[in-house]
Design an enzyme around this catalytic site. Structure first.
Site, PDB file in Angstrom:
ATOM      1  CB  CYS A  14      -5.477  -1.172  -1.814  1.00 54.37           C
ATOM      2  SG  CYS A  14      -6.612  -0.624  -0.919  1.00 54.37           S
ATOM      3  CD  GLU A  55      -5.403  -5.721  -1.631  1.00 58.50           C
ATOM      4  OE1 GLU A  55      -5.011  -4.862  -1.555  1.00 58.50           O
ATOM      5  OE2 GLU A  55      -6.263  -6.348  -0.685  1.00 58.50           O
ATOM      6  CB  CYS A 111     -10.937  -3.137   0.472  1.00 56.58           C
ATOM      7  SG  CYS A 111     -10.319  -2.060  -1.226  1.00 56.58           S
ATOM      8  CG  ASN A 165      -0.354  -0.109   2.498  1.00 59.77           C
ATOM      9  OD1 ASN A 165       0.773  -0.984   2.605  1.00 59.77           O
ATOM     10  ND2 ASN A 165      -0.992   0.204   3.349  1.00 59.77           N
ATOM     11  CB  VAL A 166       1.613   3.609  -2.276  1.00 60.95           C
ATOM     12  CG1 VAL A 166       2.203   5.157  -2.259  1.00 60.95           C
ATOM     13  CG2 VAL A 166       2.383   2.505  -2.801  1.00 60.95           C
ATOM     14  CD  GLU A 167      -1.744   4.850   4.571  1.00 60.71           C
ATOM     15  OE1 GLU A 167      -1.304   5.480   5.364  1.00 60.71           O
ATOM     16  OE2 GLU A 167      -2.350   3.442   5.120  1.00 60.71           O
TER      17      GLU A 167
HETATM   18  N1  THU Z   1      -5.413  -1.290   2.161  1.00 61.78           N
HETATM   19  C1  THU Z   1      -4.699  -2.177   1.318  1.00 61.78           C
HETATM   20  O1  THU Z   1      -3.584  -1.983   1.071  1.00 61.78           O
HETATM   21  N2  THU Z   1      -5.576  -3.176   0.931  1.00 61.78           N
HETATM   22  C2  THU Z   1      -6.954  -3.551   0.978  1.00 61.78           C
HETATM   23  O2  THU Z   1      -7.592  -4.483   0.572  1.00 61.78           O
HETATM   24  C3  THU Z   1      -7.735  -2.836   2.324  1.00 61.78           C
HETATM   25  C4  THU Z   1      -6.978  -1.622   2.761  1.00 61.78           C
HETATM   26  C5  THU Z   1      -4.777  -0.383   2.957  1.00 61.78           C
HETATM   27  C6  THU Z   1      -5.128   1.112   2.344  1.00 61.78           C
HETATM   28  C7  THU Z   1      -4.364   1.897   3.528  1.00 61.78           C
HETATM   29  O3  THU Z   1      -3.224   2.237   3.243  1.00 61.78           O
HETATM   30  C8  THU Z   1      -4.719   0.855   4.663  1.00 61.78           C
HETATM   31  O4  THU Z   1      -4.761  -0.362   4.135  1.00 61.78           O
HETATM   32  C9  THU Z   1      -5.679   1.209   5.989  1.00 61.78           C
HETATM   33  O5  THU Z   1      -6.985   1.364   5.065  1.00 61.78           O
END
Ligand code: THU
Length: 135
Positions: A63, A65, A96, A52-54
């Protein structure tokens, strides 16, 4: 290879899970603090990973994925046969809703996903999915 790691589907889940945990170590998650890694077994046998890259604009976060989907296409394409998602501490995480749609697109209804109930298909995780056949 340790054969106990391969279940009836022929997927080496142990390898896929550890690839996901390793990918989670690269996560950029200063806002949630949740490291997420995804690993996908491709139809040709290679493994692709993502993290994940926020973003300071929270809703823009990618996400794990999603970045894995990019790696799939950038490293030769093909289809996803099986996917595992894990947190940085090794905990199982489920994709998600948006990511289930992405996995359905690139793996189809038979793509397997690691779940608390074992390997389940995308057909089970996204029933009555909207997909390429609907266009
Ligand atoms: N996140 C994912 O990488 N994949 C998912 O399927 C659900 C959520 C990440 C996004 C965010 O950086 C962190 O989880 C919290 O929501």
């Amino acid at each position: 290879m340790d054969n106990s790691a391969v279940n009836d589907s022929g997927v080496d889940w142990a390898r896929l899970r550890s690839a996901a945990v390793e990918a989670a170590a690269s996560a950029y998650c200063p806002y949630s603090g949740l490291r997420v890694g995804a690993a996908g077994l491709c139809s040709d046998g290679r493994i692709v990973i993502g993290c994940n890259v926020e973003n300071a604009a929270y809703g823009v976060a990618l996400c794990a994925e999603c970045t894995m989907a990019g790696q799939l296409l950038l490293t030769g394409g093909g289809r996803l046969a099986a996917v595992a998602c894990r947190g940085g501490d090794g905990q199982l995480l489920m994709p998600c809703g948006r990511c289930r749609q992405i996995l359905f697109e690139l793996g189809g209804p038979d793509c397997l996903v690691d779940t608390p109930d074992g390997a389940l298909s995308m057909r089970e995780l996204l029933p009555f999915a909207f997909g390429p056949d609907d266009l």
